[in-house]
Enzyme design. Structure first.
Site, PDB file in Angstrom:
ATOM      1  N   ALA A 241      24.465  22.864  11.075  1.00  0.00           N
ATOM      2  CA  ALA A 241      25.407  23.553  11.954  1.00  0.00           C
ATOM      3  C   ALA A 241      25.043  25.024  12.138  1.00  0.00           C
ATOM      4  O   ALA A 241      24.081  25.530  11.558  1.00  0.00           O
ATOM      5  CB  ALA A 241      26.819  23.416  11.386  1.00  0.00           C
ATOM      6  N   HIS A 242      25.872  25.697  12.949  1.00  0.00           N
ATOM      7  CA  HIS A 242      25.589  27.089  13.315  1.00  0.00           C
ATOM      8  C   HIS A 242      25.630  28.026  12.107  1.00  0.00           C
ATOM      9  O   HIS A 242      26.421  27.877  11.197  1.00  0.00           O
ATOM     10  CB  HIS A 242      26.537  27.577  14.407  1.00  0.00           C
ATOM     11  CG  HIS A 242      27.988  27.388  14.123  1.00  0.00           C
ATOM     12  ND1 HIS A 242      28.938  27.406  15.108  1.00  0.00           N
ATOM     13  CD2 HIS A 242      28.664  27.151  12.976  1.00  0.00           C
ATOM     14  CE1 HIS A 242      30.131  27.211  14.579  1.00  0.00           C
ATOM     15  NE2 HIS A 242      29.988  27.061  13.294  1.00  0.00           N
ATOM     16  N   ASN A 243      24.710  29.001  12.140  1.00  0.00           N
ATOM     17  CA  ASN A 243      24.616  30.078  11.154  1.00  0.00           C
ATOM     18  C   ASN A 243      24.260  29.603   9.748  1.00  0.00           C
ATOM     19  O   ASN A 243      24.407  30.348   8.784  1.00  0.00           O
ATOM     20  CB  ASN A 243      25.908  30.902  11.111  1.00  0.00           C
ATOM     21  CG  ASN A 243      26.126  31.695  12.375  1.00  0.00           C
ATOM     22  OD1 ASN A 243      26.823  31.247  13.290  1.00  0.00           O
ATOM     23  ND2 ASN A 243      25.520  32.873  12.458  1.00  0.00           N
TER      24      ASN A 243
END
Length: 340
Positions: A241-243
């Site tokens: 997922a993001h980051n």
């Protein structure tokens, strides 16, 4: 493929025990070996096959001691698994043609640049302002968006999607269907029960020597970068997922999922179907077992976690020793209740 055992041993810096003049024309499993085949023995679970295999040669580690007489020729190398991998790589280079040039139809924007010795397969697409290094192989139906940077010696197999703004180092490999830089799962709950889309404005940064499996997805950051560090190996059908930040030389097996903003240390191992919730930090050299869910930070390096909700391995084994006896304990409780 046709080599003598002597030639193979020389390529692998190995030592021969037996007849090195025999011809090798095929690579095969030790349990299925036939004359003219070469096999390997690394996992001692397969040792019994060494004494019955028909393979002309078997690669073994230099410290391996057979427990019975061996009819086949042994090629002793420092490490059997690494040696066999090296042999497979050599054979792959012989069997795969070196792809060069441009197949039509395909598209590369005039503002983009690709280095020498590259390949662009049919129906591939490269957007604006891309910088692509030397010896990069872009197979058919690969999509590369705008402002993408790619280092030397990378391979993108059929159907890979590299979304705008992604940065990729050298010697990286992307298996069919991988998607790099898609939007993260960002939605803000509203008072009326609906969700408002949160723009995902960051990118993905992939460092050198990274391998990404088929149909794996790595989301771009909401802000900043999702980072996959040097030497990471990711299996098929993994969701990142993001980051998220994945530390150097970490290995992630199929169907694992890592939620947003989690940071995973160096040299970790995530077995199949493992999952980690968001905003956690996982220490270096952590091993997470198959189907294990991690719900809190892992602060101590080198731990092994196991269980639906991951707990320390020693605690899990103590618990397992109890709950595997639950049927007997239930019977004892029933007997005690009858005596009341």
């Amino acid at each position: 493929m046709e080599f003598t055992i002597n030639e193979i041993a020389k390529l692998l810096n190995g030592k021969i025990e037996g007849d090195g003049s025999q011809k090798i024309i095929n690579i095969n499993k030790i349990q299925e070996g036939k004359p003219g085949d070469i096999s390997f023995l690394s996992n001692l679970k397969y040792e019994p096959h060494l004494y019955s295999t028909e393979s002309s040669a078997v690669i073994v580690s230099e410290n391996f001691t057979p427990s019975k007489p061996v009819a086949t020729t042994l090629v002793r190398v420092k490490d059997a698994y690494s040696g066999f991998t090296e042999l497979l790589q050599m054979v792959e280079k012989l069997q795969k043609p070196d792809l060069l040039g441009v197949e039509e139809p395909c598209f590369m924007h005039e503002s983009s640049h690709m280095g020498e010795e590259g390949f662009r397969g049919a129906f591939s697409y490269i957007g604006k302002n891309c910088s692509i290094g030397r010896n990069v192989k872009i197979h058919p139906q690969v999509y590369i968006g705008e402002d993408v940077k790619i280092g030397d010696n990378c391979v993108f197999y059929t159907g890979v999607k590299i979304i705008s703004g992604t940065q990729i180092g050298e010697n990286c490999e992307f298996q069919p269907g991988a998607v790099i830089g898609s939007d993260g799962f960002g939605f803000a709950p509203q008072p009326d029960g609906t969700y408002k889309n949160i723009p995902q404005l960051g990118n993905v940064v992939i460092e050198d020597d990274v391998s990404i499996g088929a149909n794996t997805t790595i989301d771009c950051a909401t802000m900043g970068s999702t980072i996959i560090k040097k030497g990471v190996k990711i299996d098929n059908q993994v969701q990142i997922a993001h980051n998220v930040v994945i530390g150097e030389n970490t290995v992630i097996a199929s169907q694992s999922g890592i939620s947003g903003s989690t940071e995973i240390g160096k040299n970790c191992v995530l077995a199949g179907k493992s999952g980690i919730i968001g905003h956690l930090k996982i220490a270096d050299r952590t091993t997470i077992g198959g189907n294990t869910g991690v719900m809190k930070n892992v602060k101590k390096p080198g731990q092994t976690l196991l269980g639906f909700i991951g707990i320390d391995l020693k605690d899990y084994l103590k618990s397992f020793a109890v709950f595997k006896k639950l049927p007997q304990l239930e019977d004892k409780i029933k007997d005690l209740e009858k005596k009341r």
